[in-house]
Scaffold this motif. Structure first.
Motif, PDB file in Angstrom:
ATOM      1  N   GLY A 195      -1.798   6.629  12.651  1.00  0.00           N
ATOM      2  CA  GLY A 195      -3.221   6.589  12.278  1.00  0.00           C
ATOM      3  C   GLY A 195      -3.473   5.742  11.040  1.00  0.00           C
ATOM      4  O   GLY A 195      -4.246   6.124  10.167  1.00  0.00           O
ATOM      5  N   ILE A 196      -2.837   4.605  10.987  1.00  0.00           N
ATOM      6  CA  ILE A 196      -2.917   3.754   9.804  1.00  0.00           C
ATOM      7  C   ILE A 196      -4.336   3.232   9.579  1.00  0.00           C
ATOM      8  O   ILE A 196      -4.829   3.240   8.449  1.00  0.00           O
ATOM      9  CB  ILE A 196      -1.916   2.577   9.911  1.00  0.00           C
ATOM     10  N   TRP A 205      -6.361   3.986   6.251  1.00  0.00           N
ATOM     11  CA  TRP A 205      -6.797   2.882   5.406  1.00  0.00           C
ATOM     12  C   TRP A 205      -8.301   2.963   5.163  1.00  0.00           C
ATOM     13  O   TRP A 205      -8.775   2.754   4.039  1.00  0.00           O
ATOM     14  CB  TRP A 205      -6.426   1.539   6.041  1.00  0.00           C
ATOM     15  N   ALA A 206      -9.067   3.262   6.204  1.00  0.00           N
ATOM     16  CA  ALA A 206     -10.523   3.366   6.056  1.00  0.00           C
ATOM     17  C   ALA A 206     -10.910   4.519   5.141  1.00  0.00           C
ATOM     18  O   ALA A 206     -11.935   4.466   4.460  1.00  0.00           O
ATOM     19  CB  ALA A 206     -11.177   3.537   7.422  1.00  0.00           C
ATOM     20  N   ALA A 207     -10.083   5.571   5.094  1.00  0.00           N
ATOM     21  CA  ALA A 207     -10.380   6.724   4.253  1.00  0.00           C
ATOM     22  C   ALA A 207      -9.904   6.534   2.818  1.00  0.00           C
ATOM     23  O   ALA A 207     -10.344   7.273   1.924  1.00  0.00           O
ATOM     24  CB  ALA A 207      -9.729   7.975   4.834  1.00  0.00           C
ATOM     25  N   SER A 208      -9.039   5.574   2.568  1.00  0.00           N
ATOM     26  CA  SER A 208      -8.518   5.369   1.210  1.00  0.00           C
ATOM     27  C   SER A 208      -9.568   4.695   0.332  1.00  0.00           C
ATOM     28  O   SER A 208     -10.456   3.987   0.815  1.00  0.00           O
ATOM     29  CB  SER A 208      -7.252   4.517   1.247  1.00  0.00           C
ATOM     30  N   SER A 209      -9.462   4.881  -0.972  1.00  0.00           N
ATOM     31  CA  SER A 209     -10.432   4.281  -1.888  1.00  0.00           C
ATOM     32  C   SER A 209     -10.326   2.754  -1.880  1.00  0.00           C
ATOM     33  O   SER A 209     -11.335   2.061  -2.003  1.00  0.00           O
ATOM     34  CB  SER A 209     -10.229   4.822  -3.303  1.00  0.00           C
ATOM     35  N   SER A 267     -14.250  -2.612   2.079  1.00  0.00           N
ATOM     36  CA  SER A 267     -15.309  -2.552   3.092  1.00  0.00           C
ATOM     37  C   SER A 267     -16.685  -2.746   2.452  1.00  0.00           C
ATOM     38  O   SER A 267     -17.514  -3.516   2.952  1.00  0.00           O
ATOM     39  CB  SER A 267     -15.241  -1.213   3.820  1.00  0.00           C
ATOM     40  N   THR A 268     -16.912  -2.067   1.346  1.00  0.00           N
ATOM     41  CA  THR A 268     -18.178  -2.195   0.631  1.00  0.00           C
ATOM     42  C   THR A 268     -18.375  -3.615   0.132  1.00  0.00           C
ATOM     43  O   THR A 268     -19.464  -4.184   0.237  1.00  0.00           O
ATOM     44  CB  THR A 268     -18.221  -1.217  -0.563  1.00  0.00           C
ATOM     45  N   ARG A 269     -17.307  -4.215  -0.390  1.00  0.00           N
ATOM     46  CA  ARG A 269     -17.378  -5.577  -0.910  1.00  0.00           C
ATOM     47  C   ARG A 269     -17.744  -6.564   0.197  1.00  0.00           C
ATOM     48  O   ARG A 269     -18.566  -7.464  -0.013  1.00  0.00           O
ATOM     49  CB  ARG A 269     -16.035  -5.944  -1.522  1.00  0.00           C
ATOM     50  N   SER A 270     -17.160  -6.396   1.380  1.00  0.00           N
ATOM     51  CA  SER A 270     -17.466  -7.321   2.476  1.00  0.00           C
ATOM     52  C   SER A 270     -18.886  -7.106   3.004  1.00  0.00           C
ATOM     53  O   SER A 270     -19.572  -8.068   3.354  1.00  0.00           O
ATOM     54  CB  SER A 270     -16.456  -7.167   3.612  1.00  0.00           C
ATOM     55  N   LYS A 271     -19.342  -5.848   3.023  1.00  0.00           N
ATOM     56  CA  LYS A 271     -20.717  -5.585   3.462  1.00  0.00           C
ATOM     57  C   LYS A 271     -21.716  -6.239   2.514  1.00  0.00           C
ATOM     58  O   LYS A 271     -22.690  -6.851   2.940  1.00  0.00           O
ATOM     59  CB  LYS A 271     -20.983  -4.083   3.514  1.00  0.00           C
ATOM     60  N   ARG A 272     -21.469  -6.114   1.203  1.00  0.00           N
ATOM     61  CA  ARG A 272     -22.396  -6.683   0.224  1.00  0.00           C
ATOM     62  C   ARG A 272     -22.376  -8.207   0.276  1.00  0.00           C
ATOM     63  O   ARG A 272     -23.400  -8.855   0.043  1.00  0.00           O
ATOM     64  CB  ARG A 272     -22.053  -6.190  -1.170  1.00  0.00           C
ATOM     65  N   ALA A 273     -21.232  -8.790   0.562  1.00  0.00           N
ATOM     66  CA  ALA A 273     -21.135 -10.246   0.629  1.00  0.00           C
ATOM     67  C   ALA A 273     -21.908 -10.797   1.826  1.00  0.00           C
ATOM     68  O   ALA A 273     -22.342 -11.951   1.798  1.00  0.00           O
ATOM     69  CB  ALA A 273     -19.676 -10.679   0.714  1.00  0.00           C
ATOM     70  N   THR A 333       0.849  -1.194   0.000  1.00  0.00           N
ATOM     71  CA  THR A 333       0.000   0.000   0.000  1.00  0.00           C
ATOM     72  C   THR A 333       0.886   1.246   0.000  1.00  0.00           C
ATOM     73  O   THR A 333       2.105   1.150   0.092  1.00  0.00           O
ATOM     74  CB  THR A 333      -0.918   0.031   1.240  1.00  0.00           C
ATOM     75  N   ASP A 334       0.265   2.399  -0.080  1.00  0.00           N
ATOM     76  CA  ASP A 334       1.008   3.656  -0.036  1.00  0.00           C
ATOM     77  C   ASP A 334       1.337   4.078   1.393  1.00  0.00           C
ATOM     78  O   ASP A 334       2.078   5.030   1.601  1.00  0.00           O
ATOM     79  CB  ASP A 334       0.194   4.777  -0.696  1.00  0.00           C
ATOM     80  N   LEU A 335       0.773   3.405   2.380  1.00  0.00           N
ATOM     81  CA  LEU A 335       0.932   3.802   3.776  1.00  0.00           C
ATOM     82  C   LEU A 335       2.272   3.343   4.341  1.00  0.00           C
ATOM     83  O   LEU A 335       2.764   2.267   3.997  1.00  0.00           O
ATOM     84  CB  LEU A 335      -0.207   3.221   4.611  1.00  0.00           C
ATOM     85  N   MET A 336       2.849   4.152   5.217  1.00  0.00           N
ATOM     86  CA  MET A 336       4.129   3.838   5.859  1.00  0.00           C
ATOM     87  C   MET A 336       4.033   4.114   7.351  1.00  0.00           C
ATOM     88  O   MET A 336       3.340   5.038   7.776  1.00  0.00           O
ATOM     89  CB  MET A 336       5.243   4.710   5.285  1.00  0.00           C
TER      90      MET A 336
END
Length: 135
Positions: free
Chosen positions: A81-82, A86-90, A96-102, A58-61
């Motif tokens: 604040g990783i 992460w929650a704010a990243s696309s 998150s959306t994919r797991s909710k729909r599943a 990911t881009d996070l460090m």
């Protein structure tokens, strides 16, 4: 645009295979060109060696030193604040959306379908009205 995601100490990675799939881990040390030592302070993943083919960078460090101790890593992870980043990243939002729909039930899927149809009808009516007004 040059490549910016390098395997380096403190890089946050997403596990994409195995029992830890979907968990965020931090690279603590590089073993060789195929394996890294990782730890997941937020997910409760203990320190272990994992192949790079099972990770997505990911881009996070996290600003840590080589071989940082678990407590130091946990503090730096929280301070950076990783989880929030992460929650704010696309990417995080999409997973998150994919797991909710599943995890939707049949009735929830039905409600989504009805809402989508209602929205489409409303947009269609508005488009017709605007075309009629423009003519």
């Amino acid at each position: 645009m040059p490549y910016a995601r390098f395997v380096q100490i403190g890089r946050v990675c997403l596990v994409n295979y195995g029992p830890m799939r979907g968990s965020l881990v931090v690279v603590v040390n590089v073993v060789d060109h195929n394996r890294v030592l990782v730890e997941g302070p937020a997910a409760g993943i203990s320190r272990q060696v994992i192949r790079l083919t099972r990770l997505s960078l990911t881009d996070l460090m996290v600003p840590i030193q080589l071989g940082a101790r678990p407590g130091t890593l946990a503090k730096a992870y929280a301070k950076a604040g990783i989880d929030e980043a992460w929650a704010a990243s696309s990417w995080g939002k999409k997973l998150s959306t994919r797991s909710k729909r599943a995890n939707l039930s049949d009735y929830d899927r039905f409600k989504v379908m009805v809402a989508r149809k209602t929205k489409s009808r409303a947009i269609g009516k508005e488009v017709k009205r605007l075309k009629k007004a423009a003519a």
